[in-house]
Design an enzyme around this catalytic site. Sequence first.
Site, PDB file in Angstrom:
ATOM      1  CG  ASP A   9      -2.986   1.809   1.628  1.00  0.00           C
ATOM      2  OD1 ASP A   9      -3.051   1.639   2.862  1.00  0.00           O
ATOM      3  OD2 ASP A   9      -3.138   0.892   0.819  1.00  0.00           O
ATOM      4  CB  SER A  10       1.175   0.091   3.227  1.00  0.00           C
ATOM      5  OG  SER A  10       0.010  -0.711   3.224  1.00  0.00           O
ATOM      6  CB  CYS A  72      -3.012   2.705   5.465  1.00  0.00           C
ATOM      7  SG  CYS A  72      -2.071   1.270   6.015  1.00  0.00           S
ATOM      8  CD  GLU A 159      -2.088  -6.400  -2.205  1.00  0.00           C
ATOM      9  OE1 GLU A 159      -0.974  -6.966  -2.284  1.00  0.00           O
ATOM     10  OE2 GLU A 159      -2.257  -5.268  -1.719  1.00  0.00           O
ATOM     11  CB  CYS A 193      -8.582  -4.370   5.993  1.00  0.00           C
ATOM     12  SG  CYS A 193      -7.311  -4.508   4.701  1.00  0.00           S
ATOM     13  CG  HIS A 195      -6.530  -4.849   0.451  1.00  0.00           C
ATOM     14  ND1 HIS A 195      -5.742  -3.910   1.067  1.00  0.00           N
ATOM     15  CD2 HIS A 195      -5.808  -5.317  -0.604  1.00  0.00           C
ATOM     16  CE1 HIS A 195      -4.587  -3.819   0.433  1.00  0.00           C
ATOM     17  NE2 HIS A 195      -4.604  -4.670  -0.592  1.00  0.00           N
TER      18      HIS A 195
END
Length: 274
Positions: A9-10, A72, A159, A193, A195
């Site tokens: 993942d990024s 991702c 984040e 996504c 997240h």
Amino acid sequence: MKCPIGVFDSGYGGLTILKDIVKEMPEYDYIYLGDNARTPYGTRSFDVVYKYTREAVLKLFDMGCRLVILACNTASAKALRTIQQVDLPRIDAGRRVLGVIRPSVEAVADFTRNGHIGVLATSGTVASESYLLEIAKIHSGKGFEVTQQACPMWVPLVENNEIDSPGAAFFVQKYIDLLMQADPMIDTVVLACTHYPLLRGVIDRFIPRGVKVIQQGEIVARSLKDYLYRHPEMEGMLSRGGQVEFLTTEKGGMFDKMAALFMQADVVSRHIEI
């Protein structure tokens, strides 16, 4: 020879995918690689995302992985097809790179009752139109109506550990309302996504009653398990030590603190260069 499953993942989001994969198949070895030094990918061009993703995949190949999951959505949208069609035949036709979009798209038919589907995603994933194209291709003839909504504030909220803040509630409600206003008949929403599962508690407060929410982690984990069942030649190469190694292109200490939030367990990572 150790042959772990690579998960890329990024940044941090792919850890929600890894968490569910390990829960579903704890017997295998895994290497998670987060390109945190170059995140975010969502705002970058197709060429840059492809370049970065290819470099990470090659790094995981060098570390013994024969199977890599792009955990991702941006990398899956902007790099997967080129890696599969152009790079793998030249590098090693026996290796595999899989993404998270196709399994998610395949699953929508099991959830929707009326064919009206919403996609909540980053601006980059929305701009790629990958979900629109994949749903049209895989479910052609079913007349599915797909509505996308970019949620540019959701990743920063996660984040910055603002999940329980009033700001999170404001922006979660804002984007869900925009999506449902665009198509009030939506009965299934894809959290596109990795997240977004961390915002699930807030999302459930504002998603209309009766609308089903699809999280990618569980679906990708089941899809991977089925893939390995259908490809015993790949499954037989995987090592089974039950170990998970965490790698990051950023400083390890910074990664570990945030990764623990995603994994809901202590994480100790190692810094690497790609």
